[in-house]
Write a protein that holds these residues in place. Structure first.
Motif, PDB file in Angstrom:
ATOM      1  N   VAL A  51      -2.835   8.790  -0.735  1.00 50.09           N
ATOM      2  CA  VAL A  51      -4.015   9.631  -0.950  1.00 50.09           C
ATOM      3  C   VAL A  51      -4.922   9.618   0.273  1.00 50.09           C
ATOM      4  O   VAL A  51      -5.360  10.668   0.763  1.00 50.09           O
ATOM      5  CB  VAL A  51      -4.802   9.159  -2.191  1.00 50.09           C
ATOM      6  CG1 VAL A  51      -6.097   9.943  -2.334  1.00 50.09           C
ATOM      7  CG2 VAL A  51      -3.961   9.289  -3.443  1.00 50.09           C
ATOM      8  N   MET A  52      -5.191   8.422   0.781  1.00 53.49           N
ATOM      9  CA  MET A  52      -6.134   8.302   1.893  1.00 53.49           C
ATOM     10  C   MET A  52      -5.608   8.935   3.173  1.00 53.49           C
ATOM     11  O   MET A  52      -6.271   9.793   3.774  1.00 53.49           O
ATOM     12  CB  MET A  52      -6.490   6.837   2.160  1.00 53.49           C
ATOM     13  CG  MET A  52      -7.313   6.635   3.420  1.00 53.49           C
ATOM     14  SD  MET A  52      -7.829   4.934   3.693  1.00 53.49           S
ATOM     15  CE  MET A  52      -9.221   4.836   2.559  1.00 53.49           C
ATOM     16  N   THR A  53      -4.421   8.516   3.625  1.00 57.89           N
ATOM     17  CA  THR A  53      -3.937   9.031   4.905  1.00 57.89           C
ATOM     18  C   THR A  53      -3.587  10.517   4.826  1.00 57.89           C
ATOM     19  O   THR A  53      -3.671  11.218   5.837  1.00 57.89           O
ATOM     20  CB  THR A  53      -2.726   8.221   5.404  1.00 57.89           C
ATOM     21  OG1 THR A  53      -1.704   8.201   4.401  1.00 57.89           O
ATOM     22  CG2 THR A  53      -3.136   6.799   5.743  1.00 57.89           C
ATOM     23  N   SER A  54      -3.229  10.995   3.651  1.00 61.20           N
ATOM     24  CA  SER A  54      -2.992  12.436   3.504  1.00 61.20           C
ATOM     25  C   SER A  54      -4.283  13.213   3.702  1.00 61.20           C
ATOM     26  O   SER A  54      -4.300  14.265   4.356  1.00 61.20           O
ATOM     27  CB  SER A  54      -2.416  12.737   2.121  1.00 61.20           C
ATOM     28  OG  SER A  54      -1.131  12.187   1.977  1.00 61.20           O
ATOM     29  N   ALA A  55      -5.372  12.689   3.149  1.00 60.86           N
ATOM     30  CA  ALA A  55      -6.671  13.335   3.335  1.00 60.86           C
ATOM     31  C   ALA A  55      -7.108  13.271   4.791  1.00 60.86           C
ATOM     32  O   ALA A  55      -7.648  14.245   5.333  1.00 60.86           O
ATOM     33  CB  ALA A  55      -7.715  12.663   2.441  1.00 60.86           C
ATOM     34  N   GLY A  57      -5.826   1.928  -5.646  1.00 58.10           N
ATOM     35  CA  GLY A  57      -6.863   2.897  -5.316  1.00 58.10           C
ATOM     36  C   GLY A  57      -6.412   3.797  -4.190  1.00 58.10           C
ATOM     37  O   GLY A  57      -5.250   4.225  -4.150  1.00 58.10           O
ATOM     38  N   PRO A  58      -7.286   4.063  -3.203  1.00 59.29           N
ATOM     39  CA  PRO A  58      -6.894   4.935  -2.087  1.00 59.29           C
ATOM     40  C   PRO A  58      -6.031   4.225  -1.048  1.00 59.29           C
ATOM     41  O   PRO A  58      -5.454   4.859  -0.188  1.00 59.29           O
ATOM     42  CB  PRO A  58      -8.256   5.323  -1.474  1.00 59.29           C
ATOM     43  CG  PRO A  58      -9.151   4.179  -1.811  1.00 59.29           C
ATOM     44  CD  PRO A  58      -8.712   3.700  -3.167  1.00 59.29           C
ATOM     45  N   LEU A  59      -5.941   2.903  -1.140  1.00 58.85           N
ATOM     46  CA  LEU A  59      -5.166   2.124  -0.179  1.00 58.85           C
ATOM     47  C   LEU A  59      -3.859   1.630  -0.786  1.00 58.85           C
ATOM     48  O   LEU A  59      -3.612   1.815  -1.979  1.00 58.85           O
ATOM     49  CB  LEU A  59      -5.980   0.910   0.294  1.00 58.85           C
ATOM     50  CG  LEU A  59      -7.242   1.190   1.108  1.00 58.85           C
ATOM     51  CD1 LEU A  59      -7.972  -0.113   1.392  1.00 58.85           C
ATOM     52  CD2 LEU A  59      -6.924   1.903   2.405  1.00 58.85           C
ATOM     53  N   TYR A  60      -3.047   0.996   0.063  1.00 58.22           N
ATOM     54  CA  TYR A  60      -1.823   0.332  -0.384  1.00 58.22           C
ATOM     55  C   TYR A  60      -1.947  -1.159  -0.111  1.00 58.22           C
ATOM     56  O   TYR A  60      -2.431  -1.559   0.948  1.00 58.22           O
ATOM     57  CB  TYR A  60      -0.607   0.857   0.394  1.00 58.22           C
ATOM     58  CG  TYR A  60      -0.001   2.118  -0.173  1.00 58.22           C
ATOM     59  CD1 TYR A  60       1.036   2.058  -1.092  1.00 58.22           C
ATOM     60  CD2 TYR A  60      -0.450   3.373   0.232  1.00 58.22           C
ATOM     61  CE1 TYR A  60       1.618   3.207  -1.595  1.00 58.22           C
ATOM     62  CE2 TYR A  60       0.118   4.532  -0.268  1.00 58.22           C
ATOM     63  CZ  TYR A  60       1.153   4.443  -1.190  1.00 58.22           C
ATOM     64  OH  TYR A  60       1.713   5.587  -1.697  1.00 58.22           O
ATOM     65  N   MET A  61      -1.535  -1.977  -1.084  1.00 60.21           N
ATOM     66  CA  MET A  61      -1.356  -3.393  -0.814  1.00 60.21           C
ATOM     67  C   MET A  61       0.025  -3.533  -0.192  1.00 60.21           C
ATOM     68  O   MET A  61       1.028  -3.299  -0.858  1.00 60.21           O
ATOM     69  CB  MET A  61      -1.462  -4.223  -2.096  1.00 60.21           C
ATOM     70  CG  MET A  61      -1.385  -5.715  -1.876  1.00 60.21           C
ATOM     71  SD  MET A  61      -1.454  -6.665  -3.429  1.00 60.21           S
ATOM     72  CE  MET A  61      -3.084  -6.204  -4.010  1.00 60.21           C
ATOM     73  N   ALA A  93       1.794   9.867   4.747  1.00 60.79           N
ATOM     74  CA  ALA A  93       0.671  10.790   4.898  1.00 60.79           C
ATOM     75  C   ALA A  93       1.148  12.238   4.869  1.00 60.79           C
ATOM     76  O   ALA A  93       0.545  13.098   4.217  1.00 60.79           O
ATOM     77  CB  ALA A  93      -0.065  10.502   6.208  1.00 60.79           C
ATOM     78  N   ILE A  94       2.248  12.509   5.553  1.00 59.13           N
ATOM     79  CA  ILE A  94       2.789  13.866   5.600  1.00 59.13           C
ATOM     80  C   ILE A  94       3.274  14.326   4.228  1.00 59.13           C
ATOM     81  O   ILE A  94       3.049  15.466   3.807  1.00 59.13           O
ATOM     82  CB  ILE A  94       3.936  13.948   6.628  1.00 59.13           C
ATOM     83  CG1 ILE A  94       3.394  13.727   8.043  1.00 59.13           C
ATOM     84  CG2 ILE A  94       4.661  15.298   6.544  1.00 59.13           C
ATOM     85  CD1 ILE A  94       4.466  13.603   9.098  1.00 59.13           C
ATOM     86  N   LYS A  95       3.938  13.411   3.511  1.00 56.70           N
ATOM     87  CA  LYS A  95       4.516  13.741   2.199  1.00 56.70           C
ATOM     88  C   LYS A  95       3.480  13.739   1.087  1.00 56.70           C
ATOM     89  O   LYS A  95       3.766  14.181  -0.025  1.00 56.70           O
ATOM     90  CB  LYS A  95       5.635  12.752   1.854  1.00 56.70           C
ATOM     91  CG  LYS A  95       6.844  12.838   2.776  1.00 56.70           C
ATOM     92  CD  LYS A  95       7.951  11.914   2.322  1.00 56.70           C
ATOM     93  CE  LYS A  95       7.542  10.464   2.391  1.00 56.70           C
ATOM     94  NZ  LYS A  95       8.652   9.547   2.037  1.00 56.70           N
ATOM     95  N   GLY A  96       2.280  13.223   1.362  1.00 53.38           N
ATOM     96  CA  GLY A  96       1.254  13.145   0.326  1.00 53.38           C
ATOM     97  C   GLY A  96       1.393  11.925  -0.557  1.00 53.38           C
ATOM     98  O   GLY A  96       0.756  11.827  -1.601  1.00 53.38           O
TER      99      GLY A  96
END
Length: 208
Positions: free
Chosen positions: A80-84, A36-40, A74-77
């Protein structure tokens, strides 16, 4: 080479190996699995091992490596979550990705030291610290997320999608089974590796 320098070299060598393990795990996809929006994330395993074998400072450094990798995602996209969140506040996103991981690494090292002071068996201390790594990673990350970003449009859209009625319920629903799996895998792997390394080193710790 005197005794202190020998320990310094061993410390730096072991730390470099663990940093390399973290980076390789990330590069080959073993470190972070999108859910989902997170990473395991299983990158807490080398952090726990480093904090146990080398101490809190090594835990902080390894946590910082994890944090840098996360912030680059997050910078590279790639996330999903940290990029937003980066678009909302770069500073808070950096603290979320980097600062919380450094804090986690330090706390894991402190927990193992506390177990040593309590004269717990090495396996017990290794398990407690290895379990603390994924648990604290989740608590610190989600805690700061709620503190800094809960009222943002992006997080509120996730709150609505999950049907959460308060921040605590949002964290529980978002983390869900993922957090449990992380805790089980990382605690078992971290305990086995750390105990094995301690035995191989003859229970000799590098200076802390």
């Amino acid at each position: 080479m005197n005794h202190a320098k020998k320990f310094d070299v061993r410390y730096l060598t072991q730390l470099a190996i663990l940093v390399a393990v973290e980076l390789v795990m990330k590069l080959i996809g073993l470190g972070s699995v999108p859910v989902g929006p997170l990473y395991m994330s299983f990158l807490t395993v080398p952090i726990a091992v480093g904090a146990i074998i080398l101490g809190p400072m090594a835990g902080a450094i390894l946590g910082g490596v994890f944090g840098i990798v996360s912030f680059l995602d997050a910078i590279k996209g790639a996330s999903v979550m940290t990029s937003a969140l980066l678009a909302v506040s770069p500073l808070h996103t950096f603290i979320l990705c980097f600062g919380m991981r450094v804090l986690m690494g330090i706390c894991v090292g402190w927990m193992y030291r506390a177990a040593e002071r309590l004269r717990a068996k090495p396996a017990v201390g290794c398990f407690a610290a290895s379990l603390a790594a994924p648990v604290l990673n989740t608590l610190f990350f989600m805690g700061y997320l709620v503190l800094a970003f809960y009222n943002t449009d992006y997080v509120q859209s996730l709150v609505a999608a999950k049907g959460a009625v308060n921040p605590l319920m949002f964290v529980v629903l978002l983390v869900g089974v993922q957090g449990v799996v992380e805790a089980i895998v990382c605690s078992v792997a971290g305990t086995a590796i750390a105990c094995g390394v301690r035995k191989a080193l003859g229970n000799m710790q590098a200076p802390r």
